[in-house]
Design an enzyme around this catalytic site. Structure first.
Site, mmCIF file in Angstrom:
data_model
loop_
_atom_site.group_PDB
_atom_site.id
_atom_site.type_symbol
_atom_site.label_atom_id
_atom_site.label_comp_id
_atom_site.label_asym_id
_atom_site.label_seq_id
_atom_site.Cartn_x
_atom_site.Cartn_y
_atom_site.Cartn_z
ATOM 1 N N SER A 1 0.766 -0.817 0.252
ATOM 2 C CA SER A 1 -0.255 -0.006 0.501
ATOM 3 C C SER A 1 1.178 1.311 0.081
ATOM 4 C CB SER A 1 -1.279 0.044 0.881
ATOM 5 O OG SER A 1 -2.428 0.790 0.832
ATOM 6 N N HIS B 1 -7.134 -5.251 -1.070
ATOM 7 C CA HIS B 1 -6.055 -5.149 -0.995
ATOM 8 C C HIS B 1 -5.098 -4.935 -0.237
ATOM 9 C CE1 HIS B 1 -3.747 -1.202 -0.820
ATOM 10 N NE2 HIS B 1 -4.644 -0.830 0.379
ATOM 11 N N ASP C 1 -0.414 -4.672 -3.651
ATOM 12 C CA ASP C 1 -1.150 -3.422 -3.848
ATOM 13 C C ASP C 1 -0.489 -1.609 -3.874
ATOM 14 O OD1 ASP C 1 -3.939 -3.363 -5.545
ATOM 15 O OD2 ASP C 1 -4.490 -3.265 -3.680
#
Ligand SMILES: *[C@@H]1O[C@H](CO)[C@@H](O)[C@H](O)[C@H]1NC(C)=O
Ligand SMILES: *[C@@H]1O[C@H](CO)[C@@H](O)[C@H](O)[C@H]1NC(C)=O
Length: 483
Positions: A166, A275, A190
């Protein structure tokens, strides 16, 4: 179950008010680019914990740049590789449950390696925009740390693999762009979208940040400025599992069912299932070495859904995760694959190509089919497919995938289901075609085969009737045509 649901809704609402709420605002402030000043050791706020296989959960020993003695104190192994794990934005200010799972999987695969977890938790629990802005300084800290390892101990940066999730993926990118020498590899799990989709390379992960950059995109739902995961490719190899939009097993109902059956609440699984799937796919590649998931280069996910992209020629396919083949093309590579909903995630992909013969013109749309594949090692029955269109004397290609390794394909059947809704037109129309051959191409085995109607002629393919059966064609009847 009732209180479970209430809890879930609470978490969901909380998410909407914070992270998800941020995504809804469109005027995201741009991240300022500052000259890459070298950070003084004293300014390094991020901490570098060398975890051990015995203590996966806790940060027990910190490597402190400028303090040589900490390297020995923590038993840093100078001859092995080093993984640097960078977490992302956090609701709670605590490490999320994936951290020990990833650390454990890295040690399982590389028992002598050094797995370092970067702690920037204090800065990662601010309002999303603010935490996003901090990725720049976290990247600087990590770069200073790596340069220190190289300068002080002659530790080769070629042994360094940074993994960032992230926001952590962009911090990894900044780190890679600032080290004196390029690190071996950065894996972006991600990478975050908001604030970064339209940002310049210096603040996002990009292919220039390491000798090799590979990226998994697992939650890119929505318009680019609202997507939680970044949509554009940012590495040498960018893999979009299940189209990259949303992951199987991650809708609200599925998660509720999982909780009802497993009886435990894993909060971050619920809110960030898709995610976080990027991390679990990577963990899968570390733990299930013998079950590598294959991804295939394709121009669009629509073409992939038609089964048109299962070629491995000229590096068109690659292994997802740890064992990736380090292909550095000139342009970035968008790759696709399907996965299951749980570990192990591997599936086997097949392109099925069928020509529908008919005496009279007939075109139908959105027709449900069931495909069954029977092989030397196993079978996969009643795989549901919806063909967007079927028309007389036209050829269609579609993707089918199985969780089991069926081995060499020997036989397949195609069944045309009736719509569940009763329709008057069923009384007046004979929904029927005939099929002579079915062409199948396997992605994982890179094998093309032709299957012929059981009776050697045309099989009747009629809505609501028995499945049409196809066997491997006898050699002489196989047309030497490309599928
Ligand atoms: C350091 O790693 C190497 C492999 O890279 C291994 O052979 C050696 O035993 C390790 N040393 C220690 C003290 O664990
Ligand atoms: C479809 O093709 C077959 C032969 O290939 C032909 O006999 C038939 O008339 C064609 N059907 C239509 C509707 O054109």
């Amino acid at each position: 179950m009732r209180s479970g649901e209430a809890l879930l809704l609470f978490v969901w609402m909380h998410c909407l008010l914070t992270f998800c709420g941020v995504l809804a605002s469109s005027d995201l402030p741009a991240i300022r680019t500052t000259a890459g000043n070298r950070t003084n050791f004293n300014d390094i706020e991020s901490k570098f914990a060398l975890r051990t296989p015995e203590e996966l959960e806790e940060d027990t020993c910190y490597l402190v740049p400028g303090h040589k003695e900490t390297i020995d104190q923590c038993n840093f192994n100078h001859t092995s590789k080093t993984f640097v794990v960078i977490h992302g934005w956090t609701l709670t200010g605590l490490y999320e449950s994936w951290v020990p799972k990833l650390v454990g999987a890295l040690y399982k695969r590389e028992p002598h390696s050094n797995v370092i977890v970067v702690d920037w938790l204090a800065k990662a629990q601010q309002h999303y925009h603010i935490s996003a802005g901090y990725t720049k300084s976290v990247g600087q800290h990590v770069a200073s740390f790596i340069d220190w390892l190289e300068e002080t101990f002659n530790y080769p940066v070629d042994n360094i693999h940074i993994l960032g999730y992230s926001l952590g993926a962009h911090a990894a990118g900044v780190a890679g762009s600032l080290t004196k020498n390029k690190v071996n590899r950065i894996t972006g799990l991600d990478p975050a979208g908001p604030s970064f989709e339209y940002a310049e390379n210096s603040v996002t992960l990009s292919p220039d940040d390491a000798e090799f950059v590979d990226v998994l995109h697992t939650y890119t739902r929505g318009s680019p400025d609202r997507s939680i995961g970044i949509q554009k490719p940012v590495g040498h190899v960018d893999i979009y599992p299940n189209g990259g939009i949303f992951q199987p097993g991650c809708n609200f109902g599925d998660t509720l069912r999982l909780i009802a059956t497993s009886g435990f609440y894993d909060m971050d699984q619920i809110v960030k299932c898709s995610h976080e799937r990027a991390i679990h796919l990577f963990i899968d590649s570390l733990l299930y070495e013998e079950k590598p998931s294959m991804a295939y280069r394709c121009n669009s996910k629509e073409a992939f859904e038609k089964g048109l992209c299962l070629s491995c020629r000229k590096n068109r396919c690659n292994t997802l995760g740890y064992q990736v083949n380090k292909v550095r093309g000139k342009r970035s590579n968008k790759m696709y694959l399907k996965t299951t909903a749980q570990m192990p995630f591997k599936v086997f992909h097949y392109q099925v190509k069928v020509h529908f013969f008919g005496k009279k013109n007939l075109t139908v749309t959105d027709q449900p089919l069931l495909v069954s594949l029977y092989g030397t090692r196993g079978e996969s029955e009643n795989i549901a497919i919806t063909l967007p269109e079927i028309a007389t004397n036209k050829t269609y290609s579609f993707l089918v995938y199985t969780e089991v390794d069926i081995g060499d394909l020997l036989r397949l059947t195609l069944k045309w289901k009736k719509d569940s809704i009763f329709s008057w037109s069923d009384w007046f129309t004979t929904y029927s075609y005939s099929i002579q051959k079915v062409r199948v191409k396997s992605g994982e085995f890179q094998k093309k085969q032709v299957f012929c109607s059981e009776d050697g002629n045309h099989a009747s393919f009629t809505r609501g009737q028995d499945a049409a059966v196809f066997l491997k064609c006898k050699e002489h009847s196989v047309m030497k045509k490309k599928i």
